[in-house]
Design a protein around this motif. Structure first.
Motif, PDB file in Angstrom:
ATOM      1  N   GLU A 398       0.827  -1.210   0.000  1.00  0.00           N
ATOM      2  CA  GLU A 398       0.000   0.000   0.000  1.00  0.00           C
ATOM      3  C   GLU A 398       0.862   1.262   0.000  1.00  0.00           C
ATOM      4  OE1 GLU A 398      -3.985  -1.710   2.288  1.00  0.00           O
ATOM      5  OE2 GLU A 398      -2.304  -0.915   3.444  1.00  0.00           O
ATOM      6  N   ASP A 403      -1.056   4.385  -1.847  1.00  0.00           N
ATOM      7  CA  ASP A 403      -2.062   4.437  -0.784  1.00  0.00           C
ATOM      8  C   ASP A 403      -1.353   4.544   0.570  1.00  0.00           C
ATOM      9  OD1 ASP A 403      -4.355   4.349   0.721  1.00  0.00           O
ATOM     10  OD2 ASP A 403      -4.745   2.214   0.391  1.00  0.00           O
ATOM     11  N   GLY A 406      -3.626   4.000   3.740  1.00  0.00           N
ATOM     12  CA  GLY A 406      -3.919   2.591   3.986  1.00  0.00           C
ATOM     13  C   GLY A 406      -2.703   1.835   4.476  1.00  0.00           C
TER      14      GLY A 406
END
Length: 457
Positions: A398, A403, A406
């Motif tokens: 992630e 991301d 996350g």
């Protein structure tokens, strides 16, 4: 008649005003045996180097000091050093000795042998020279398993963990090979004097690299299971349990040092994963978070057997005594079964891990007390099936695929599960301690004066 007059004179002097009289110069002081101090230090050193918690080492050293009549002994145990001081009384100077811990190798069979030595010394079965001879035998002794089996045990941890999180035979074989290659690489670096941080980094990166090769060959669904198996053997379950125990028992210096060791080990593993994942993404290898399933909480015969295999293989890698292997396998299967049941009842993963660890801690403490043995050989292999390998890998993917939020949440989740396991097994031990009358090395409920401190008022 002269002695009686002298006692009366000294008593009158005290009553009249003056300072308490000094003991006469010819009054004999208690004898401090340098040989006994050396034994206390050497036993403490070997206990700490073999993986024992600070509190247990402190109790063991004080127990030996009492057994061999060292007067007014003070013991100080930290993560890297030991100090023993005995005061012979009168105007004599204290006799002090210290040792530094330069090398730590988990060998739980030594813990068991050392605790037996301490118990026999405490009940008067060993004189001082016999204790030294027995300590020398323990130090020279060989573990219960050949070296090749210790190497294979890391691979078996990986293979069992890969099956536990949903993999099949191909995943088990791949994870086994990746872990053995990583372990041998780390061992080669160790022989050249490379720091342990880089040994772990190399081992974890090899596991991640093989997982990336699996993705490149067109099997993305297997990447998570391969990595989980490959890095599970590297996760610091042993120092984590010891660090939480030191913190709970009030030894904050050693707890901080052990916890820092845990985070450095985790940082090395995360760095190894992160580097490989980053370059895989840069090379357009199709690594996607959607291909990384969360650890499946499945209650099936295969999963339960795989959890037992993880516990058994972990026990072998830590060189536990042979009579602990069955308990380690049962513990691994039990903690997985409890965790899955709680998960199906809707309990959050962190709380499920903590409750499962508490139950394991209770049973392990009772069994260790029954056998007059240290608790670590029973609890550390048992919690190994729940160590958060997949969460760590998910966090790295992630973070490297756009991301970051996350990834941070996954990383926090992994650390939360690890801390819940450490705190849970120690809470189980504390519950047993609260109701026991006496424990190993005088470790019963009245043997911890720091717990009776006044806090806050």
């Amino acid at each position: 008649m002269g002695r009686a007059t002298e006692r009366l004179r000294r008593t009158w002097q005290v009553l009249m005003d003056t300072t308490p009289p000094e003991p006469p110069e010819d009054e004999p002081s208690e004898v401090v045996s340098a040989r006994a101090i050396d034994l206390v230090l050497r036993v403490g050193e070997l206990l700490l180097a073999s993986g024992e918690s600070t509190e247990r080492v402190n109790e063991a050293m004080l127990g030996l000091a009492v057994a061999y009549e060292l007067p007014r002994t003070e013991v100080q145990v930290t993560f890297t050093s030991l100090l023993v001081s005995a005061h012979p009384g009168g105007s004599a100077l204290p006799v002090t000795g210290s040792r530094a811990i330069r090398r730590r190798t988990p060998a739980y069979w030594r813990l068991t042998e050392l605790h037996e030595l301490i118990h026999d010394a405490a009940i008067g079965k060993l004189d001082l020279e016999e204790a030294h001879e027995r300590l020398a035998q323990i130090k020279r002794g060989r573990g219960p398993y050949p070296p090749w089996l210790l190497v294979m045990s890391f691979g078996l941890i990986a293979a069992s963990a890969g099956v536990l999180v949903g993999g099949g035979p191909v995943v088990a074989v791949t994870a086994f090979v990746a872990t053995v290659i990583g372990d041998r690489t780390a061992a080669a670096l160790a022989r050249r004097g490379i720091a342990e941080f880089f040994q772990l980094l190399a081992a974890s990166s090899i596991g991640a690299l093989i997982a990336v090769l699996v993705v490149a060959m067109g099997s993305p669904g297997r990447v998570s299971t391969v990595v989980t198996g490959a890095i599970l053997a590297l996760l610091p379950g042993r120092p984590l349990v010891a660090s939480i125990q030191d913190g709970i028992t009030g030894d904050l210096v050693s707890a901080s040092a052990r916890l820092l060791e845990v985070f450095i080990m985790l940082a090395a593993i995360v760095a190894g994963l992160g580097v490989v994942v980053y370059f895989a993404v840069q090379l357009d290898i199709d690594i996607r978070v959607s291909d990384l399933p969360r650890p499946p909480a499945v209650f099936s015969p295969v999963a339960v057997l795989a959890a037992a295999g993880v516990g058994l293989a972990f026990a072998v890698s830590l060189a536990v005594p042979r009579n602990v292997l069955f308990a380690a396998a049962i513990g691994g299967a039990l903690i997985w079964s409890i965790y899955v049941r709680l998960h199906h009842w809707g309990v959050a993963p962190v709380f499920s891990a903590a409750i499962s660890a508490v139950i394991i801690g209770i049973f392990a403490s009772m069994l260790a007390r029954r056998r007059r043995a240290p608790i670590l050989p029973y609890v550390v292999p048992a919690i190994s099936p729940l160590l958060p390998g997949t969460l760590l890998y998910r966090a790295m993917v992630e973070l490297n695929t756009g991301d970051p939020q996350g990834g941070v949440l996954s990383l926090i989740g992994a650390l939360s599960v690890a801390l819940a396991l450490g705190a849970g097994v120690n809470l189980g031990g504390e519950l047993v301690r609260a109701f026991q009358h006496v424990g190993l090395s005088a470790s019963g409920r009245w043997a911890r004066p720091a717990a009776r401190r006044t806090r806050g008022y």
